[in-house]
Design a protein around this motif. Structure first.
Motif, PDB file in Angstrom:
ATOM      1  N   GLY A  34      -3.021   2.590   4.881  1.00 39.25           N
ATOM      2  CA  GLY A  34      -2.924   3.195   6.210  1.00 39.25           C
ATOM      3  C   GLY A  34      -1.705   2.725   6.971  1.00 39.25           C
ATOM      4  O   GLY A  34      -0.947   3.524   7.538  1.00 39.25           O
ATOM      5  N   GLY A  35      -1.475   1.418   7.005  1.00 38.34           N
ATOM      6  CA  GLY A  35      -0.311   0.886   7.705  1.00 38.34           C
ATOM      7  C   GLY A  35       0.990   1.311   7.056  1.00 38.34           C
ATOM      8  O   GLY A  35       1.962   1.645   7.735  1.00 38.34           O
ATOM      9  N   VAL A  38       1.795   4.918   7.972  1.00 45.84           N
ATOM     10  CA  VAL A  38       2.305   5.023   9.346  1.00 45.84           C
ATOM     11  C   VAL A  38       3.773   4.599   9.389  1.00 45.84           C
ATOM     12  O   VAL A  38       4.605   5.266  10.021  1.00 45.84           O
ATOM     13  N   VAL A  39       4.106   3.506   8.696  1.00 45.68           N
ATOM     14  CA  VAL A  39       5.502   3.042   8.665  1.00 45.68           C
ATOM     15  C   VAL A  39       6.397   4.080   7.998  1.00 45.68           C
ATOM     16  O   VAL A  39       7.466   4.415   8.505  1.00 45.68           O
ATOM     17  N   TYR A  41       5.915   7.357   7.572  1.00 46.87           N
ATOM     18  CA  TYR A  41       6.058   8.541   8.426  1.00 46.87           C
ATOM     19  C   TYR A  41       7.009   8.279   9.590  1.00 46.87           C
ATOM     20  O   TYR A  41       7.789   9.141   9.974  1.00 46.87           O
ATOM     21  N   SER A  48       3.490  10.269  13.478  1.00 45.46           N
ATOM     22  CA  SER A  48       2.090  10.505  13.149  1.00 45.46           C
ATOM     23  C   SER A  48       1.386  11.042  14.377  1.00 45.46           C
ATOM     24  O   SER A  48       1.483  10.479  15.452  1.00 45.46           O
ATOM     25  N   THR A  54      -1.422   6.140  17.602  1.00 44.26           N
ATOM     26  CA  THR A  54      -0.101   6.465  17.058  1.00 44.26           C
ATOM     27  C   THR A  54       0.499   7.711  17.684  1.00 44.26           C
ATOM     28  O   THR A  54       1.712   7.820  17.791  1.00 44.26           O
ATOM     29  N   GLN A  62       5.439   3.333  16.393  1.00 41.37           N
ATOM     30  CA  GLN A  62       4.584   3.657  15.261  1.00 41.37           C
ATOM     31  C   GLN A  62       4.908   2.778  14.066  1.00 41.37           C
ATOM     32  O   GLN A  62       3.999   2.321  13.359  1.00 41.37           O
ATOM     33  N   TYR A  65       3.447  -0.562  14.831  1.00 37.46           N
ATOM     34  CA  TYR A  65       1.985  -0.459  14.718  1.00 37.46           C
ATOM     35  C   TYR A  65       1.551  -0.484  13.243  1.00 37.46           C
ATOM     36  O   TYR A  65       0.614  -1.174  12.875  1.00 37.46           O
ATOM     37  N   GLY A  66       2.242   0.262  12.403  1.00 33.46           N
ATOM     38  CA  GLY A  66       1.938   0.249  10.975  1.00 33.46           C
ATOM     39  C   GLY A  66       2.179  -1.118  10.364  1.00 33.46           C
ATOM     40  O   GLY A  66       1.414  -1.581   9.512  1.00 33.46           O
ATOM     41  N   SER A  67       3.228  -1.794  10.810  1.00 34.93           N
ATOM     42  CA  SER A  67       3.516  -3.147  10.324  1.00 34.93           C
ATOM     43  C   SER A  67       2.420  -4.122  10.728  1.00 34.93           C
ATOM     44  O   SER A  67       2.077  -5.036   9.971  1.00 34.93           O
ATOM     45  N   TYR A  69      -0.703  -3.405  10.968  1.00 42.98           N
ATOM     46  CA  TYR A  69      -1.809  -3.185  10.052  1.00 42.98           C
ATOM     47  C   TYR A  69      -1.532  -3.765   8.671  1.00 42.98           C
ATOM     48  O   TYR A  69      -2.437  -4.278   8.014  1.00 42.98           O
TER      49      TYR A  69
END
Length: 147
Positions: A34-35, A38-39, A41, A48, A54, A62, A65-67, A69
């Motif tokens: 998931g993370g 997001v990274v 994308y 996202s 996101t 974003q 945020y992905g990082s 996770y």
């Protein structure tokens, strides 16, 4: 700085069995995927729009945020208790957002928003997962009777 990272990475592994329970591995893999998505994308420039958080962030937010996770996944994988607590809190926040979605966007959007937090909560509350993270608790001091 390198010493601090080494300590953070190896502390939990020195105090635990070599491998986490399978459900912890599943949790970590789901968070890595998931993370990472997001990274990717965010870096590709697509952004996202799927999640409640996101969709409100700029592209660089974003990616950050992905990082977060991905880092949380690693912390879960090595058995850091704070990661379990943070993940539990994020799941409850996700479920609260899903409840708000019932009124704002309808039940279909609420189910889509709440499915992953519910899956994570089910996995996080299994006895093997709780035992893995409880092993990191500091020992309680025994007090003599009468105190």
């Amino acid at each position: 700085m390198a010493r601090l990272l080494w300590v953070w990475f190896n502390t939990a592994m020195a105090e635990r069995p070599a491998a986490p329970p399978p459900l912890v591995t599943v949790l970590a893999i789901l968070l890595y995927i998931g993370g990472g998505l997001v990274v990717v994308y965010a870096l590709v420039g697509l952004g996202s729009s799927a999640g409640a958080v996101t969709s409100m962030l700029p592209v660089w937010g974003q990616a950050l945020y992905g990082s977060l996770y991905v880092g949380l996944a690693r912390a879960l994988q090595v058995g850091l208790r704070w990661a379990w607590l943070v993940t539990m809190a994020l799941c409850w926040v996700g479920l609260a957002v899903a409840v708000l979605y019932v009124f704002a966007r309808g039940p279909q959007a609420a189910v889509a928003q709440g499915i992953w937090p519910a899956v994570y909560l089910v996995l996080l509350t299994r006895s093997s997962v709780r035992a893995w993270f409880a092993a990191n608790l500091p020992p309680t001091e025994e007090r003599p009777a009468g105190e």
